[in-house]
Design a protein around this motif. Structure first.
Motif, short mmCIF file in Angstrom:
data_model
loop_
_atom_site.label_atom_id
_atom_site.label_comp_id
_atom_site.label_asym_id
_atom_site.label_seq_id
_atom_site.Cartn_x
_atom_site.Cartn_y
_atom_site.Cartn_z
N LEU A 205 -27.21 -37.05 25.76
CA LEU A 205 -26.37 -36.46 24.72
C LEU A 205 -25.82 -37.54 23.81
CD1 LEU A 205 -24.30 -33.96 26.87
CD2 LEU A 205 -26.24 -33.43 25.40
N ARG A 206 -25.86 -37.27 22.55
CA ARG A 206 -25.27 -38.19 21.58
C ARG A 206 -24.10 -37.47 20.93
NH1 ARG A 206 -28.64 -42.44 19.72
NH2 ARG A 206 -30.43 -42.59 21.11
N THR A 207 -22.95 -37.89 21.29
CA THR A 207 -21.74 -37.25 20.74
C THR A 207 -21.18 -38.14 19.64
OG1 THR A 207 -21.25 -36.31 22.92
CG2 THR A 207 -19.46 -36.35 21.31
N GLY A 208 -21.12 -37.59 18.45
CA GLY A 208 -20.53 -38.34 17.35
C GLY A 208 -19.03 -38.49 17.56
N PHE A 209 -18.52 -39.65 17.23
CA PHE A 209 -17.09 -39.92 17.39
C PHE A 209 -16.57 -40.45 16.06
CE2 PHE A 209 -13.71 -43.06 18.38
CZ PHE A 209 -12.80 -42.23 19.01
N HIS A 210 -15.51 -39.83 15.58
CA HIS A 210 -14.93 -40.31 14.32
C HIS A 210 -13.41 -40.24 14.44
CE1 HIS A 210 -14.55 -39.92 9.64
NE2 HIS A 210 -14.07 -41.05 10.11
N ALA A 211 -12.81 -41.40 14.56
CA ALA A 211 -11.35 -41.46 14.70
C ALA A 211 -10.74 -41.85 13.36
CB ALA A 211 -10.96 -42.48 15.76
N ARG A 212 -9.68 -41.15 12.99
CA ARG A 212 -8.94 -41.51 11.78
C ARG A 212 -7.47 -41.60 12.11
NH1 ARG A 212 -10.44 -37.29 7.36
NH2 ARG A 212 -10.75 -36.03 9.20
N ALA A 213 -6.91 -42.79 11.94
CA ALA A 213 -5.47 -42.95 12.14
C ALA A 213 -4.79 -42.79 10.79
CB ALA A 213 -5.16 -44.32 12.72
N PHE A 214 -3.81 -41.90 10.75
CA PHE A 214 -3.08 -41.65 9.50
C PHE A 214 -1.73 -42.36 9.50
CE2 PHE A 214 -6.05 -38.16 10.08
CZ PHE A 214 -6.69 -38.16 8.85
N SER A 215 -1.30 -42.78 10.66
CA SER A 215 -0.07 -43.57 10.79
C SER A 215 -0.19 -44.29 12.14
CB SER A 215 1.16 -42.66 10.77
OG SER A 215 1.35 -42.04 12.03
N PRO A 216 0.74 -45.18 12.45
CA PRO A 216 0.65 -45.86 13.76
C PRO A 216 0.77 -44.91 14.93
CG PRO A 216 2.12 -47.05 12.28
CD PRO A 216 1.80 -45.75 11.60
N THR A 217 1.25 -43.69 14.67
CA THR A 217 1.50 -42.77 15.78
C THR A 217 0.73 -41.46 15.65
OG1 THR A 217 3.49 -42.22 14.54
CG2 THR A 217 3.78 -43.59 16.50
N LEU A 218 -0.29 -41.45 14.82
CA LEU A 218 -1.04 -40.20 14.66
C LEU A 218 -2.52 -40.48 14.40
CD1 LEU A 218 -0.74 -37.10 14.52
CD2 LEU A 218 -0.39 -37.34 12.07
N VAL A 219 -3.35 -39.96 15.26
CA VAL A 219 -4.80 -40.16 15.11
C VAL A 219 -5.52 -38.83 15.35
CG1 VAL A 219 -5.15 -40.90 17.53
CG2 VAL A 219 -6.79 -41.58 15.79
N ALA A 220 -6.51 -38.56 14.53
CA ALA A 220 -7.36 -37.38 14.72
C ALA A 220 -8.76 -37.90 15.04
CB ALA A 220 -7.38 -36.53 13.47
N SER A 221 -9.28 -37.50 16.18
CA SER A 221 -10.61 -37.95 16.61
C SER A 221 -11.55 -36.77 16.65
CB SER A 221 -10.54 -38.59 18.00
OG SER A 221 -9.63 -39.65 18.00
N GLU A 222 -12.60 -36.83 15.84
CA GLU A 222 -13.58 -35.75 15.84
C GLU A 222 -14.70 -36.10 16.80
OE1 GLU A 222 -14.95 -33.46 12.21
OE2 GLU A 222 -16.75 -34.60 12.70
N LEU A 223 -15.05 -35.15 17.62
CA LEU A 223 -16.19 -35.29 18.52
C LEU A 223 -17.20 -34.23 18.14
CD1 LEU A 223 -14.11 -35.77 21.75
CD2 LEU A 223 -15.66 -37.46 20.80
N SER A 224 -18.42 -34.65 17.81
CA SER A 224 -19.40 -33.67 17.38
C SER A 224 -20.68 -33.78 18.19
CB SER A 224 -19.68 -33.82 15.89
OG SER A 224 -19.98 -35.15 15.58
N LEU A 225 -21.13 -32.63 18.62
CA LEU A 225 -22.34 -32.53 19.41
C LEU A 225 -23.13 -31.36 18.83
CD1 LEU A 225 -23.73 -33.65 22.00
CD2 LEU A 225 -22.55 -31.86 23.26
N GLY A 226 -24.24 -31.67 18.16
CA GLY A 226 -24.97 -30.61 17.47
C GLY A 226 -24.07 -29.98 16.42
N ASP A 227 -24.01 -28.66 16.44
CA ASP A 227 -23.18 -27.96 15.45
C ASP A 227 -21.72 -27.88 15.88
OD1 ASP A 227 -25.33 -27.54 13.89
OD2 ASP A 227 -25.74 -25.51 14.63
N ASP A 228 -21.48 -28.23 17.12
CA ASP A 228 -20.13 -28.10 17.66
C ASP A 228 -19.31 -29.36 17.34
OD1 ASP A 228 -17.90 -27.52 19.22
OD2 ASP A 228 -18.81 -28.43 21.00
N ALA A 229 -18.28 -29.18 16.57
CA ALA A 229 -17.41 -30.33 16.28
C ALA A 229 -15.97 -29.91 16.50
CB ALA A 229 -17.59 -30.78 14.83
#
Ligand code: FES
Ligand SMILES: [Fe+2]
Length: 316
Positions: A205-229
């Protein structure tokens, strides 16, 4: 900023930027006190929306969060009954500062600053997320380290393999986001679906990982596998003992009823809690005052620490 504040037992100073402040279930009253480090804030529910304000009454310092009541003019202070206006305006004697707030599916975010520069693309990122996903509260837990360390974790490449046992992490690419957020993406390679729903057998499985920190205390991490994100939103608020970490999820809703898929949410919470326990053991025993000796693999960590320096202490 990473510091030894938490060792002192003092309420740490609050930096500017976005915070995940509370889940809906914590806002049990129309007026709810919120403690973010050394700042007393209050969440006020009025006309179907929740606003976030400084909690200290300008008359003599009572905390509006404890006994304040909602009125047409604002909040009635419990101490002397003055009407305290919500939001500052020239010439108003009794008013409290309002912070930009965003309420998404039972999750309350606020930007503790006066300048939109601290937005870092968060408002737009959440608007976009809400077009395709539902945002739901996950869980919260107290952790005895600075909240920056918890968020920094998303940029610590080698800990995914060593600590969380992700078999392989392919090259991560670090970039400054268009709005000044810190962004890193890459791929986790595994043989099981540890990050996703269902049984994937022994496929690679290849799971895409995309982390975005918007401040020192807030991060949104996207994990995508096929169409499921799906997106894992981790936010921390400072306390005298460390921080409270809150985890929320952005999930593709069930096409039938538009709600978050319950099974997926359950499995994500289980996985996140497990990962937190693995991290927590390290965090709560590490020497945060030790000077790190970063190597080439730590470029993203160094970048995160540099990113945190762009958020100064919040003015009074
Ligand atoms: S302290 Fe609030 S009205 Fe006096
Ligand atoms: Fe981790």
């Amino acid at each position: 900023m990473l510091s030894s504040d938490t060792l002192s037992g003092q309420d740490p100073a609050v930096h500017t930027g976005w915070y995940l402040l509370a889940f809906d279930e914590e806002l049990t009253e129309d007026v709810t006190p919120l403690h973010v480090g050394d700042r007393a804030l209050v969440a006020v529910r009025r006309d179907g929306r929740v606003g976030v304000y400084d909690a200290i009454c300008p008359h003599r310092g009572a905390n509006l969060g404890y006994g304040g009541t909602v009125a047409r003019a604002g909040v009635i202070c419990p101490f002397h009954g003055k009407a305290i206006h919500l939001g500052e305006r020239e010439g108003r004697r009794y008013c409290v500062r309002e912070y930009p707030a965003l309420q998404l599916g039972g999750v309350l975010f606020a930007r503790l600053s006066d300048t939109s520069e601290d937005d870092r693309g968060f408002t737009e990122a959440m608007r976009k997320l809400a077009e395709t996903h539902v945002v739901v509260a996950g869980f919260s837990l107290p952790i005895k380290v600075d909240g920056d360390l918890v968020v920094e974790n998303a940029f610590d490449i080698d800990h995914f393999t060593a600590l969380h046992k992700v078999p392989k992490v392919l090259k991560m690419t670090l970039e400054q986001g268009a709005e000044g957020e810190l962004s890193m993406q890459g791929v986790f390679v595994s043989r099981s679906s540890g990050w996703s729903q269902g049984d994937a057998g022994d496929r690679v499985l290849r799971t895409g990982f995309h982390a975005r920190a918007f401040s020192p205390t807030l991060v949104a991490s996207e994990l995508s596998l096929g169409d499921d994100a799906h997106v894992i939103i981790t936010g921390t608020t400072p306390t005298s003992e460390g921080c409270i970490a809150r985890v929320a999820y952005g999930l593709v809703p069930d096409p039938e009823d538009g709600t978050a898929p319950a099974e997926l949410l359950k499995s994500l919470i289980t996985n996140s809690k497990l990962a937190f326990e693995q991290d927590r053991t390290v965090w709560e025993h590490m020497d945060v005052t030790a000077t790190p000796r970063f190597d080439a693999r730590d470029e993203s960590l160094a970048a995160f620490r540099e990113f945190t320096t762009k958020f100064p202490a919040l003015n009074r």
